[in-house]
Design a protein around this motif. Sequence first.
Motif, PDB file in Angstrom:
ATOM      1  N   ASP A  69       0.849  -1.154   0.015  1.00 39.67           N
ATOM      2  CA  ASP A  69       0.044  -0.151   0.056  1.00 39.67           C
ATOM      3  C   ASP A  69       0.748   1.395   0.122  1.00 39.67           C
ATOM      4  N   PHE A  70       2.060   1.319   0.357  1.00 37.27           N
ATOM      5  CA  PHE A  70       2.788   2.429   0.510  1.00 37.27           C
ATOM      6  C   PHE A  70       2.997   3.092  -0.746  1.00 37.27           C
ATOM      7  N   ILE A  71       3.383   2.716  -1.659  1.00 36.09           N
ATOM      8  CA  ILE A  71       3.851   3.493  -2.902  1.00 36.09           C
ATOM      9  C   ILE A  71       2.439   3.588  -3.694  1.00 36.09           C
ATOM     10  N   SER A  72       1.754   2.520  -3.524  1.00 37.27           N
ATOM     11  CA  SER A  72       0.421   3.095  -4.194  1.00 37.27           C
ATOM     12  C   SER A  72      -0.382   4.369  -3.693  1.00 37.27           C
ATOM     13  N   LEU A  73      -0.375   4.520  -2.167  1.00 41.57           N
ATOM     14  CA  LEU A  73      -0.942   5.486  -1.463  1.00 41.57           C
ATOM     15  C   LEU A  73      -0.221   6.572  -1.570  1.00 41.57           C
ATOM     16  N   THR A  74       1.014   6.792  -1.587  1.00 42.10           N
ATOM     17  CA  THR A  74       1.751   7.886  -1.798  1.00 42.10           C
ATOM     18  C   THR A  74       1.552   8.521  -3.195  1.00 42.10           C
ATOM     19  N   ALA A  75       1.521   7.715  -4.191  1.00 42.23           N
ATOM     20  CA  ALA A  75       1.142   8.016  -5.623  1.00 42.23           C
ATOM     21  C   ALA A  75      -0.277   8.688  -5.615  1.00 42.23           C
ATOM     22  N   ILE A 115      -8.487  12.220  -9.470  1.00 46.92           N
ATOM     23  CA  ILE A 115      -7.176  12.565 -10.056  1.00 46.92           C
ATOM     24  C   ILE A 115      -6.071  11.635  -9.242  1.00 46.92           C
ATOM     25  N   GLY A 116      -6.273  11.248  -8.079  1.00 49.32           N
ATOM     26  CA  GLY A 116      -5.447  10.501  -7.134  1.00 49.32           C
ATOM     27  C   GLY A 116      -5.537   9.165  -7.781  1.00 49.32           C
ATOM     28  N   TYR A 117      -6.714   8.734  -8.134  1.00 49.35           N
ATOM     29  CA  TYR A 117      -6.745   7.195  -8.754  1.00 49.35           C
ATOM     30  C   TYR A 117      -5.907   7.102  -9.861  1.00 49.35           C
ATOM     31  N   CYS A 118      -6.078   8.353 -10.703  1.00 50.08           N
ATOM     32  CA  CYS A 118      -5.192   8.078 -11.944  1.00 50.08           C
ATOM     33  C   CYS A 118      -3.702   8.098 -11.727  1.00 50.08           C
ATOM     34  N   THR A 119      -3.224   8.773 -10.831  1.00 50.67           N
ATOM     35  CA  THR A 119      -1.746   9.104 -10.471  1.00 50.67           C
ATOM     36  C   THR A 119      -1.549   7.799  -9.688  1.00 50.67           C
ATOM     37  N   SER A 120      -2.395   7.054  -9.020  1.00 52.25           N
ATOM     38  CA  SER A 120      -2.056   5.678  -8.338  1.00 52.25           C
ATOM     39  C   SER A 120      -1.965   4.650  -9.182  1.00 52.25           C
ATOM     40  N   TRP A 121      -2.676   4.544 -10.456  1.00 53.03           N
ATOM     41  CA  TRP A 121      -2.580   3.416 -11.363  1.00 53.03           C
ATOM     42  C   TRP A 121      -1.203   2.973 -11.950  1.00 53.03           C
ATOM     43  N   PRO A 122      -0.357   3.930 -12.337  1.00 45.05           N
ATOM     44  CA  PRO A 122       1.111   3.450 -12.533  1.00 45.05           C
ATOM     45  C   PRO A 122       1.631   2.781 -11.524  1.00 45.05           C
ATOM     46  N   ASN A 124       0.310   1.180  -9.163  1.00 44.45           N
ATOM     47  CA  ASN A 124      -0.205  -0.102  -8.753  1.00 44.45           C
ATOM     48  C   ASN A 124       0.056  -1.351  -9.966  1.00 44.45           C
ATOM     49  N   ALA A 125       0.360  -0.814 -11.184  1.00 47.90           N
ATOM     50  CA  ALA A 125       0.703  -1.542 -12.207  1.00 47.90           C
ATOM     51  C   ALA A 125       2.226  -2.208 -12.032  1.00 47.90           C
ATOM     52  N   TRP A 126       3.019  -1.209 -11.316  1.00 49.47           N
ATOM     53  CA  TRP A 126       4.286  -1.617 -11.194  1.00 49.47           C
ATOM     54  C   TRP A 126       4.273  -2.450  -9.804  1.00 49.47           C
ATOM     55  N   LEU A 127       3.518  -2.338  -8.756  1.00 45.13           N
ATOM     56  CA  LEU A 127       3.598  -3.228  -7.893  1.00 45.13           C
ATOM     57  C   LEU A 127       2.886  -4.460  -8.197  1.00 45.13           C
ATOM     58  N   VAL A 128       1.989  -4.860  -9.196  1.00 45.43           N
ATOM     59  CA  VAL A 128       1.475  -5.973  -9.437  1.00 45.43           C
ATOM     60  C   VAL A 128       2.545  -6.740 -10.278  1.00 45.43           C
ATOM     61  N   ARG A 129       3.114  -6.056 -11.366  1.00 49.67           N
ATOM     62  CA  ARG A 129       3.988  -6.694 -12.011  1.00 49.67           C
ATOM     63  C   ARG A 129       5.245  -7.132 -11.107  1.00 49.67           C
TER      64      ARG A 129
ATOM     65  N   ARG B  80      -6.719  -4.388 -17.778  1.00 44.40           N
ATOM     66  CA  ARG B  80      -7.136  -2.995 -17.326  1.00 44.40           C
ATOM     67  C   ARG B  80      -8.347  -3.076 -16.084  1.00 44.40           C
ATOM     68  N   VAL B  81      -8.982  -4.441 -16.311  1.00 46.65           N
ATOM     69  CA  VAL B  81     -10.059  -4.491 -15.161  1.00 46.65           C
ATOM     70  C   VAL B  81      -9.467  -4.851 -13.919  1.00 46.65           C
ATOM     71  N   THR B  82      -8.300  -6.077 -14.322  1.00 45.31           N
ATOM     72  CA  THR B  82      -7.618  -6.353 -13.178  1.00 45.31           C
ATOM     73  C   THR B  82      -7.080  -5.064 -12.410  1.00 45.31           C
ATOM     74  N   MET B  83      -6.288  -4.089 -13.138  1.00 47.53           N
ATOM     75  CA  MET B  83      -5.775  -3.176 -12.470  1.00 47.53           C
ATOM     76  C   MET B  83      -6.743  -1.759 -11.888  1.00 47.53           C
ATOM     77  N   ALA B  84      -7.920  -1.760 -12.580  1.00 47.14           N
ATOM     78  CA  ALA B  84      -8.778  -0.861 -11.967  1.00 47.14           C
ATOM     79  C   ALA B  84      -9.407  -1.398 -10.938  1.00 47.14           C
ATOM     80  N   THR B  85      -9.435  -2.752 -10.527  1.00 49.51           N
ATOM     81  CA  THR B  85      -9.865  -3.414  -9.224  1.00 49.51           C
ATOM     82  C   THR B  85      -9.147  -3.016  -8.304  1.00 49.51           C
TER      83      THR B  85
END
Lengths: 136, 89
Positions: A69-75, A115-122, A124-129, B80-85
Amino acid sequence: VAGCTLGDVISEFLVFALALTIAGSTLAAEYTGDYVLALAFGIALQYFAIAPMRGLGVRDGLVAAAKADFISLTAFEVGLFGWMAVMMFVLFPAPHQLMPSSAAFCLLMQVGMMIGYCTSWPANAWLVRRGIKVPM
Amino acid sequence: MGVMNFVFPITALYFGPLALWFYLRWGRVPRSVTMAHAPAGSAVAAHAGPGATAHAPGGPPNSAAPLAGQPAPDRGRPWRVTMATEVSH
């Protein structure tokens, strides 16, 4: 991000209701309160997903949740805090500040969350990968 | 995932109708998973994705079968659905 949202909403109303400031700045008090409560709620919500998924105990679960959560939240807060600064200094400067009791404040904070949701997306993508955050 | 019962309503606080649409489209547990008496191997179960079909008795061994207790993400679900969740959570 849902945990951050909860934490931020509670913090905003606390700072407003108690008229808190840090070094004379309401925004500084909001940033501090938002970040701390968002992190607390964020880790809690991650914990309740990660601990059952991986079968972790309380301590290991909290550590894994904090990592996820830390990086996701900070973003997220980068986007939200940036928007709050725009609200405070550009859209509604000094004598016309919006208060959390107004509908306009709530609407603009919803925009800030998006806006925070959008900045958190990258983030989260990094964290998941990297496998730090495991998709449900 | 039980925690999503809290996450989706919170997301709807700021994303409004968009969050509701996403929940109805992607957030709900597939019906076949919640139907306890769905016959294994039926068309209904076959649509539930690898997580539901992997444990069908007598079924062929599934190389994509998730480990016990670790539900695999639905492979029919776009990235993108996985990521949105994940971002909302």
